[in-house]
Design a protein around this motif. Sequence first.
Motif, PDB file in Angstrom:
ATOM      1  N   GLU A   1       8.680 -10.057  -5.816  1.00 49.90           N
ATOM      2  CA  GLU A   1       8.130  -9.927  -7.171  1.00 49.90           C
ATOM      3  C   GLU A   1       6.924  -8.981  -7.178  1.00 49.90           C
ATOM      4  O   GLU A   1       6.766  -8.163  -8.090  1.00 49.90           O
ATOM      5  N   TYR A   2       6.074  -9.109  -6.149  1.00 47.65           N
ATOM      6  CA  TYR A   2       4.937  -8.199  -6.044  1.00 47.65           C
ATOM      7  C   TYR A   2       5.409  -6.752  -5.921  1.00 47.65           C
ATOM      8  O   TYR A   2       4.874  -5.850  -6.563  1.00 47.65           O
ATOM      9  N   ALA A   3       6.404  -6.532  -5.070  1.00 47.96           N
ATOM     10  CA  ALA A   3       6.893  -5.176  -4.841  1.00 47.96           C
ATOM     11  C   ALA A   3       7.371  -4.545  -6.142  1.00 47.96           C
ATOM     12  O   ALA A   3       7.073  -3.374  -6.434  1.00 47.96           O
ATOM     13  N   LYS A   4       8.118  -5.303  -6.936  1.00 45.57           N
ATOM     14  CA  LYS A   4       8.612  -4.762  -8.203  1.00 45.57           C
ATOM     15  C   LYS A   4       7.459  -4.479  -9.158  1.00 45.57           C
ATOM     16  O   LYS A   4       7.428  -3.452  -9.836  1.00 45.57           O
ATOM     17  N   GLU A   5       6.506  -5.406  -9.196  1.00 45.89           N
ATOM     18  CA  GLU A   5       5.359  -5.232 -10.085  1.00 45.89           C
ATOM     19  C   GLU A   5       4.515  -4.026  -9.684  1.00 45.89           C
ATOM     20  O   GLU A   5       3.959  -3.324 -10.527  1.00 45.89           O
ATOM     21  N   PHE A   6       4.447  -3.745  -8.376  1.00 43.53           N
ATOM     22  CA  PHE A   6       3.606  -2.656  -7.884  1.00 43.53           C
ATOM     23  C   PHE A   6       4.284  -1.288  -7.979  1.00 43.53           C
ATOM     24  O   PHE A   6       3.652  -0.290  -7.679  1.00 43.53           O
ATOM     25  N   GLY A   7       5.550  -1.256  -8.366  1.00 44.76           N
ATOM     26  CA  GLY A   7       6.166   0.047  -8.611  1.00 44.76           C
ATOM     27  C   GLY A   7       7.499   0.308  -7.965  1.00 44.76           C
ATOM     28  O   GLY A   7       8.064   1.393  -8.130  1.00 44.76           O
ATOM     29  N   ALA A   8       8.058  -0.654  -7.205  1.00 51.95           N
ATOM     30  CA  ALA A   8       9.367  -0.437  -6.596  1.00 51.95           C
ATOM     31  C   ALA A   8      10.445  -0.402  -7.677  1.00 51.95           C
ATOM     32  O   ALA A   8      10.423  -1.196  -8.620  1.00 51.95           O
ATOM     33  N   HIS A   9      11.372   0.532  -7.527  1.00 56.11           N
ATOM     34  CA  HIS A   9      12.463   0.640  -8.497  1.00 56.11           C
ATOM     35  C   HIS A   9      13.601  -0.316  -8.178  1.00 56.11           C
ATOM     36  O   HIS A   9      14.302  -0.787  -9.081  1.00 56.11           O
ATOM     37  N   HIS A  10      13.796  -0.593  -6.897  1.00 55.24           N
ATOM     38  CA  HIS A  10      14.846  -1.514  -6.469  1.00 55.24           C
ATOM     39  C   HIS A  10      14.296  -2.366  -5.326  1.00 55.24           C
ATOM     40  O   HIS A  10      13.718  -1.837  -4.381  1.00 55.24           O
TER      41      HIS A  10
ATOM     42  N   LEU B   1      -4.094   4.390  -8.581  1.00 54.14           N
ATOM     43  CA  LEU B   1      -3.862   3.142  -7.841  1.00 54.14           C
ATOM     44  C   LEU B   1      -4.348   1.971  -8.694  1.00 54.14           C
ATOM     45  O   LEU B   1      -5.144   1.138  -8.262  1.00 54.14           O
ATOM     46  N   ASP B   2      -3.844   1.910  -9.910  1.00 58.19           N
ATOM     47  CA  ASP B   2      -4.340   0.929 -10.874  1.00 58.19           C
ATOM     48  C   ASP B   2      -3.892  -0.496 -10.580  1.00 58.19           C
ATOM     49  O   ASP B   2      -4.432  -1.447 -11.147  1.00 58.19           O
ATOM     50  N   MET B   3      -2.914  -0.678  -9.705  1.00 53.65           N
ATOM     51  CA  MET B   3      -2.409  -2.019  -9.423  1.00 53.65           C
ATOM     52  C   MET B   3      -3.090  -2.683  -8.229  1.00 53.65           C
ATOM     53  O   MET B   3      -2.833  -3.847  -7.933  1.00 53.65           O
ATOM     54  N   CYS B   4      -3.952  -1.953  -7.535  1.00 57.36           N
ATOM     55  CA  CYS B   4      -4.433  -2.445  -6.241  1.00 57.36           C
ATOM     56  C   CYS B   4      -5.176  -3.773  -6.332  1.00 57.36           C
ATOM     57  O   CYS B   4      -5.098  -4.595  -5.411  1.00 57.36           O
ATOM     58  N   LYS B   5      -5.882  -4.029  -7.417  1.00 61.33           N
ATOM     59  CA  LYS B   5      -6.664  -5.262  -7.502  1.00 61.33           C
ATOM     60  C   LYS B   5      -5.772  -6.500  -7.476  1.00 61.33           C
ATOM     61  O   LYS B   5      -6.200  -7.583  -7.067  1.00 61.33           O
ATOM     62  N   LYS B   6      -4.499  -6.326  -7.883  1.00 60.81           N
ATOM     63  CA  LYS B   6      -3.576  -7.460  -7.867  1.00 60.81           C
ATOM     64  C   LYS B   6      -3.184  -7.866  -6.454  1.00 60.81           C
ATOM     65  O   LYS B   6      -2.544  -8.903  -6.266  1.00 60.81           O
ATOM     66  N   MET B   7      -3.544  -7.042  -5.468  1.00 65.53           N
ATOM     67  CA  MET B   7      -3.297  -7.440  -4.075  1.00 65.53           C
ATOM     68  C   MET B   7      -4.162  -8.632  -3.682  1.00 65.53           C
ATOM     69  O   MET B   7      -3.834  -9.361  -2.745  1.00 65.53           O
ATOM     70  N   ILE B   8      -5.277  -8.831  -4.379  1.00 67.95           N
ATOM     71  CA  ILE B   8      -6.186  -9.934  -4.054  1.00 67.95           C
ATOM     72  C   ILE B   8      -5.586 -11.229  -4.587  1.00 67.95           C
ATOM     73  O   ILE B   8      -5.525 -11.446  -5.789  1.00 67.95           O
TER      74      ILE B   8
ATOM     75  N   ALA C   1       0.833  -1.205   0.000  1.00 67.26           N
ATOM     76  CA  ALA C   1       0.000   0.000   0.000  1.00 67.26           C
ATOM     77  C   ALA C   1       0.868   1.255   0.000  1.00 67.26           C
ATOM     78  O   ALA C   1       0.562   2.232  -0.697  1.00 67.26           O
ATOM     79  N   VAL C   2       1.963   1.244   0.760  1.00 64.98           N
ATOM     80  CA  VAL C   2       2.878   2.391   0.774  1.00 64.98           C
ATOM     81  C   VAL C   2       3.529   2.562  -0.599  1.00 64.98           C
ATOM     82  O   VAL C   2       3.635   3.693  -1.115  1.00 64.98           O
ATOM     83  N   ILE C   3       3.962   1.455  -1.199  1.00 59.14           N
ATOM     84  CA  ILE C   3       4.572   1.523  -2.532  1.00 59.14           C
ATOM     85  C   ILE C   3       3.609   2.168  -3.527  1.00 59.14           C
ATOM     86  O   ILE C   3       3.987   3.049  -4.312  1.00 59.14           O
ATOM     87  N   GLN C   4       2.358   1.744  -3.492  1.00 62.54           N
ATOM     88  CA  GLN C   4       1.373   2.296  -4.426  1.00 62.54           C
ATOM     89  C   GLN C   4       1.110   3.777  -4.161  1.00 62.54           C
ATOM     90  O   GLN C   4       0.951   4.567  -5.095  1.00 62.54           O
ATOM     91  N   ALA C   5       1.051   4.145  -2.876  1.00 62.56           N
ATOM     92  CA  ALA C   5       0.829   5.549  -2.543  1.00 62.56           C
ATOM     93  C   ALA C   5       1.995   6.410  -3.025  1.00 62.56           C
ATOM     94  O   ALA C   5       1.798   7.510  -3.564  1.00 62.56           O
ATOM     95  N   LEU C   6       3.231   5.929  -2.841  1.00 61.56           N
ATOM     96  CA  LEU C   6       4.402   6.678  -3.314  1.00 61.56           C
ATOM     97  C   LEU C   6       4.403   6.781  -4.833  1.00 61.56           C
ATOM     98  O   LEU C   6       4.689   7.841  -5.401  1.00 61.56           O
ATOM     99  N   ARG C   7       4.078   5.679  -5.480  1.00 59.51           N
ATOM    100  CA  ARG C   7       4.030   5.681  -6.954  1.00 59.51           C
ATOM    101  C   ARG C   7       2.961   6.642  -7.458  1.00 59.51           C
ATOM    102  O   ARG C   7       3.172   7.367  -8.436  1.00 59.51           O
ATOM    103  N   ALA C   8       1.807   6.662  -6.784  1.00 59.56           N
ATOM    104  CA  ALA C   8       0.724   7.561  -7.200  1.00 59.56           C
ATOM    105  C   ALA C   8       1.117   9.022  -7.045  1.00 59.56           C
ATOM    106  O   ALA C   8       0.577   9.894  -7.736  1.00 59.56           O
ATOM    107  N   ARG C   9       2.052   9.307  -6.133  1.00 62.71           N
ATOM    108  CA  ARG C   9       2.496  10.684  -5.900  1.00 62.71           C
ATOM    109  C   ARG C   9       3.748  11.036  -6.677  1.00 62.71           C
ATOM    110  O   ARG C   9       4.346  12.092  -6.474  1.00 62.71           O
TER     111      ARG C   9
END
Length: 708
Positions: A234-243, A338-345, A210-218
């Motif tokens: 793998e989830y973290a990278k897919e959700f927007g983490a750079h490293h 927050l287009d990636m959030c559904k993948k949390m399910i 959720a924090v990763i997505q919030a940072l990415r959205a900003r």
Amino acid sequence: MPATTQDGDHSVQNTPAPTTDGTMKAVRFHGKEDLRFEDIAEPKCGKGQIKIKPAWCGICGSDLHEYQGGPSICPTSPHPITGEQVPVTFGHEFSGVIEELGEGVADTWNVGDRVCVQPIIYDGDCGACQAGLINCCYSNGFVGLSGWGGGLSEHLVVPEYAVIKLPDSVGLDVAALVEPLAVGWHAVNASPFKPSDSCLVLGGGPIGLAVIQALRARGCKQIIVSEISQMRKEYAKEFGAHHVLDPTKDDIVARCRELADGQGVNISFDAAGVQAGLDQSVLALRAKGTHVNIAIWEKRCSIFPNDFCFREKTYMAVATYVKGDFQEVINAIADGRLDMCKKMITKRIGFDEVVEEGFKALIKDKDNQVKILSHKKYLDGKSRVTYKDGLRAHGQRDSFVSNTLLMMMPRGSAYLTPRTAIEQNIQLHLITSTMGLAKGGVLRITQSLLYGFTFCCAAIILGIYSYFLAYLVAHDLHIAQQVRAVTGISGAAVAYLIFAALLTPCLGGVPVLAFLAIALDIGFCGAMIAVAVMTRQGAYSCSGYVRTPLGYGSYGDTLYYGTYRSACRQNTAAFAMAITASIMFLVTAAMQGPLIHYRKEEDPFGPGPSNDYTFGYGKRTMSMFSHKSETDNHDTDMEEAHVGTVLGGKAAAATVVVPQNYDTTTGAAITGSTAAIPGPSSLTEPPYHDPLALPRGTEPTTRGNYYS
């Protein structure tokens, strides 16, 4: 006097909701590892309150902590606002549909509105509340932890201030993620974050994501995540983490400095709550950096103040969310930030599977699970009650009568149960049955064809070696052991494949038979490899001096019937068929997994309580004449709602085709004529008798049934 909370222009009283004479199902927390699926009183609206029928409910880390070691958050003495104590109903991450409005609520609300609930309970009078810090209320609690019901129930009543309307573009499943997303959103809001900052996130679980997505959205340009689990990395990278770093392999402090201009990150967010992570996070901060704690720690941690003092670093903590965070998250979902959030399910389960498939799955398989959602209800659109509401609602059974009635209903008619409805333009039940068969049927036919192809391979081997065996016997020649073995193996394979090809279309995917088929397929795969080894001479050239099951000789030498070359070529064909058959047996063994999956989900008779009122999923029944056991309570997840087919907050009149002289207890054959009954003119009008509902006195009950 009850505490009063001011919410805009509306005064909402934090008083316990009154109850009806009816009961409902709920998942109740009684203590450590003690969750029970039991009957409790159904609530109704008081002044300033709204009654909701939950649709989806997530299982939170707080729920897990309570289940494994609580009660700690759940009150063991009467809560100062709710007045409740353990046992309490679980579930604070949920969405639902409004089914009743209390006196004095705003005119902007309508029955049928799709909503989510901001679960913080606060008194509104203390200094924190007066400052707008409802998350820091000195008497606060949570819906689903401190009382007032929860999302793991059939109904609940909450104050108007807790309810937030959803836009059409946000689905009810995604809306159940708003609460955990709001935690991450609030953490970023409360921090001194700027888009140019480098940020470190400790932990790739639901809150970390959720924090990763919030940072990415900003617009954060540098997101670094520290996580051990391979799946969560793998989830973290897919959700927007750079490293994404692994603290068991990487030097987190050195890598953060390397990635952030040699100085370190500006802000770190701790969503893990472990001492080693805290130590690394503080040292990874640059001068004037800020460490933000989000995690709920299980035990006391230690901090060395000098680590903060000499670089003027800041330690701050955040708690859940404040007013406005929920709406901001909903807006961000709606506009695509927050287009990636559904993948949390990662998993969806039934209402009655919460413990085994929910809590225990998160405990045992936490590396592969992010968010498990439970007990989707019956609504899939704004202000309308669909087919999922109707024929198999509370108390009904999958009997001959209910199936026949649906097939009798013409298009354009609508069926109204007590306070539930099927919307107009229902498709014929025969069509839904076909749709239910389609997914699993195609897979079973494919598997049957694969078995048929493998049968051809085995039959060719059997034919060739039967000829060899007959030749050797007829001429009183020595019969090699390999000839007998190949003939026997191929014969057994042919017999098995005949049964497999014929039975798969109707019995494919039945778990017991499928596991037996897997064992046999793997066994015959090995057997065919053995056949290939025994016929391997056929892989060589059939020219010159050749070796065959009929003997040795020059390829042109004449046998009683043919030549050694023809025998060699036949052996070559047997070798090729053995290799092909071994591969096909592996394929058919692998196919058993999808067959089992679709067999469990498939319902050839269309939507119903066993398939969550969707097409083509659910427990298969053998006949449309089948009748559920009177102790089967799966239908109770469709407790009758106080709604009809809602159009602008009013129940639409509809024509209902119902049989007369129907025995509601035995499901006897329908006799007599049919009658058209008008629908209720308003939501408050007493509903007509439901000819398919069991009388209240005959409802099956499992009061106090233990989950574990």
